[in-house]
Design an enzyme around this catalytic site. Sequence first.
Site, PDB file in Angstrom:
ATOM      1  N   CYS A 125       0.813  -1.227   0.000  1.00 44.23           N
ATOM      2  CA  CYS A 125       0.000   0.000   0.000  1.00 44.23           C
ATOM      3  C   CYS A 125       0.846   1.276   0.000  1.00 44.23           C
ATOM      4  O   CYS A 125       0.314   2.366  -0.208  1.00 44.23           O
ATOM      5  CB  CYS A 125      -0.954   0.004   1.188  1.00 44.23           C
ATOM      6  SG  CYS A 125      -2.058  -1.406   1.180  1.00 44.23           S
ATOM      7  N   HIS A 258      -2.991   7.075   2.659  1.00 46.69           N
ATOM      8  CA  HIS A 258      -3.492   5.794   2.162  1.00 46.69           C
ATOM      9  C   HIS A 258      -4.914   5.590   2.689  1.00 46.69           C
ATOM     10  O   HIS A 258      -5.209   5.831   3.858  1.00 46.69           O
ATOM     11  CB  HIS A 258      -2.568   4.673   2.639  1.00 46.69           C
ATOM     12  CG  HIS A 258      -3.087   3.317   2.322  1.00 46.69           C
ATOM     13  ND1 HIS A 258      -3.588   2.991   1.082  1.00 46.69           N
ATOM     14  CD2 HIS A 258      -3.205   2.193   3.080  1.00 46.69           C
ATOM     15  CE1 HIS A 258      -3.982   1.733   1.084  1.00 46.69           C
ATOM     16  NE2 HIS A 258      -3.760   1.235   2.282  1.00 46.69           N
ATOM     17  N   ASN A 288     -10.126  -0.182   0.352  1.00 43.64           N
ATOM     18  CA  ASN A 288      -8.663  -0.090   0.322  1.00 43.64           C
ATOM     19  C   ASN A 288      -8.178  -0.674  -1.007  1.00 43.64           C
ATOM     20  O   ASN A 288      -8.260  -1.876  -1.218  1.00 43.64           O
ATOM     21  CB  ASN A 288      -8.099  -0.872   1.518  1.00 43.64           C
ATOM     22  CG  ASN A 288      -6.583  -0.845   1.599  1.00 43.64           C
ATOM     23  OD1 ASN A 288      -5.908  -0.436   0.650  1.00 43.64           O
ATOM     24  ND2 ASN A 288      -6.051  -1.285   2.719  1.00 43.64           N
TER      25      ASN A 288
END
Length: 331
Positions: A125, A258, A288
């Site tokens: 990520c 993020h 996500n």
Amino acid sequence: MNLQPSGARYSRITGTGSHLPPRRLSNADMVDMLAQRDIETSNEWIVERTGIQARHFAAEGVNSSDLALIASQAALASAGRTAADVDLIIVATSTPDMVFPSTACILQHKLGVHGCPAFDLQAVCSGFVYALSVADAMVRGGSARCALIVGAEVFSRILDFNDRTTCVLFGDGAGAVILEASDEPGILATDLHADGRHVGVLCTPGTVSGGHVLGDPLLKMDGPAVFKLAVGVLDSAARAVLAKAGRTEADVDWLIPHQANIRIMHSTARKLKLPLEKLIATVHEHGNTSAASVPLALDEAVRSGRVKRGDTVLLEGVGGGFTWGAALLDF
Ligand code: ACO
């Protein structure tokens, strides 16, 4: 093409683009999907614990390079460039099309160009922030003048739909930027870190060996451990990158962390004493999307007219590895 000479003082984002696959699954859809496996979840739990209301899943046969292509074309158009102008391609992904060659090479072919360096970057990520930092160094060092940087993922392919603690959290998508040599700022500073002691808290441990998948090819996450680590490192990376750039929290117009969990994002903003109006959040609609989350959120913020030319933007990534990092830029 009217590019600055290589070895310019700065690299600067000149265009953004993104793409979400059309299949949107609401939390109610996830509740139904899991109910078929006798697994219980609820819209209330997902929204309260994460902020997520929906995510997008790519159709069968659609790969990271396909999502990356559409995002890249949008970024090129917004920069007023064509694929022929690009002299560096970096794709941040943990869900590549193949073991090899890289998704970046596949993307280059789909863009209809050849010759420029193209490679994947694997930092889960944090991948996009890592890729931006690498491209910034290459542009300032003179080895690239017009870089295409993409975060692209099909995380739906590695989700364990028998594990309610992870499968409701992730989605698919791609975001891209064009980063060009410039005498105007630009990327002001970046700050990258990794701590391999935490490999086990977030991983997809399977691999290919002897013609078989060896180990478990589905995502595993110790959510509470990741949550605790993320809150700490997002704060330290933000402070480090601001210090490197000689700026303070007060200079930040937009925080784009993020997009994993709204509670982590709110905590990061609060620690930096930034009002929530300065936080760009897309996690409610995207879930996500790992390396795609930051460029997807940036593109949405640009296209909605919130992030404007000259604004100071703080990007932050955190994820498996454990990896984390930040980039401060004047847009
Ligand atoms: N529906 C209903 N209940 C659930 C669900 C679900 N989908 N998932 C978990 N629960 C239950 C658990 O079983 C547990 O029940 P119990 O108390 O009876 O055992 C309870 O909810 C609480 O579980 P926790 O895991 O403690 O919940 P928490 O509040 O920590 O939230 C979450 C979990 C959302 C995963 C959170 O820990 C988190 O966001 N972690 C960080 C994730 C992250 O930031 N990832 C970023 C990197 S991702 C990457 O790099 C790929």
